[in-house]
Design a protein around this motif. Structure first.
Motif, short mmCIF file in Angstrom:
data_model
loop_
_atom_site.label_atom_id
_atom_site.label_comp_id
_atom_site.label_asym_id
_atom_site.label_seq_id
_atom_site.Cartn_x
_atom_site.Cartn_y
_atom_site.Cartn_z
N CYS A 141 18.67 -41.45 -14.40
CA CYS A 141 18.40 -40.19 -13.69
C CYS A 141 18.58 -40.35 -12.19
O CYS A 141 19.07 -39.44 -11.52
N LEU A 142 18.20 -41.52 -11.67
CA LEU A 142 18.39 -41.78 -10.23
C LEU A 142 19.87 -41.77 -9.87
O LEU A 142 20.28 -41.15 -8.88
N ILE A 143 20.68 -42.43 -10.68
CA ILE A 143 22.12 -42.48 -10.42
C ILE A 143 22.72 -41.07 -10.49
O ILE A 143 23.48 -40.66 -9.59
N PHE A 144 22.36 -40.30 -11.53
CA PHE A 144 22.90 -38.94 -11.65
C PHE A 144 22.41 -38.04 -10.52
O PHE A 144 23.15 -37.19 -10.03
N SER A 145 21.16 -38.22 -10.09
CA SER A 145 20.66 -37.38 -9.00
C SER A 145 21.42 -37.67 -7.70
O SER A 145 21.70 -36.75 -6.93
N ALA A 159 17.58 -30.44 -9.53
CA ALA A 159 16.14 -30.34 -9.81
C ALA A 159 15.80 -31.00 -11.14
O ALA A 159 14.81 -31.74 -11.24
N LEU A 160 16.62 -30.77 -12.15
CA LEU A 160 16.37 -31.37 -13.47
C LEU A 160 16.37 -32.89 -13.41
O LEU A 160 15.47 -33.54 -13.94
N PHE A 161 17.38 -33.46 -12.77
CA PHE A 161 17.48 -34.91 -12.72
C PHE A 161 16.42 -35.53 -11.81
O PHE A 161 15.92 -36.63 -12.10
#
Length: 168
Positions: free
Chosen positions: A97-101, A145-147
């Motif tokens: 999630c950190l990478i995608f954010s 916001a989701l990630f």
């Protein structure tokens, strides 16, 4: 008490990203209200001061939401693939999630800045038409916001697991 604090942080991140998304879409609407002449793939248009202000506010809110989620989510360091495979599912999810954010931040912030700069008052322009930068950036704010919320929740769960010896 920590659970209430986590809910407040998640709501704050979602609220900032949602407002940023709405401002980005509103900036696109304001940009489309300005007079323009379009011929095939070329376009001449005047800049929109309202679109500039809204786009700037959207970019600032997106960046601020990202900063808050990363500061309050904590640092998740994994140096190699071996560490990643040995990590708990919550820690793995937090890293993903950190990478995608960060990717969504880079693309969303860039599109908002490009759309905002095209509406700077000294930039009446003619050239290839490039529409929808502001609305694409606004939509990416909602995805961000989701990630970010998923990152915050999984990172705090991983930290609680580590603190309590594997039982969250």
């Amino acid at each position: 008490m920590a659970r209430v604090g986590g809910i407040v942080v998640c709501m704050l991140i979602v609220a900032m990203d949602a407002v940023a998304g709405i401002l980005g879409i509103e900036a696109e609407i304001a940009q489309n209200k300005v007079k323009h002449l379009r011929l095939w793939i070329f376009e001449c248009r005047d800049p929109s001061q309202d679109a500039f202000k809204l786009g700037l506010a959207a970019a600032a809110l997106l960046a601020f939401a990202h900063i808050i989620s990363n500061l309050l989510g904590g640092c998740m360091c994994i140096c190699n693939q071996d560490d990643f495979q040995k990590a708990s599912p919550n820690r793995q999810l937090s890293i993903v999630c950190l990478i995608f954010s960060w990717i969504i931040l880079a693309v969303g912030f860039s599109t908002l800045v490009i759309g905002t700069l095209s509406n700077h008052k000294s930039r009446a322009s003619c050239g290839f038409s490039h529409h929808h930068f502001l609305s694409i950036g606004g939509i990416l704010c909602f995805v961000h916001a989701l990630f970010c919320v998923a990152y915050y929740v999984s990172a705090t769960a991983a930290l609680n697991e580590e603190k309590h010896g594997g039982h969250a």
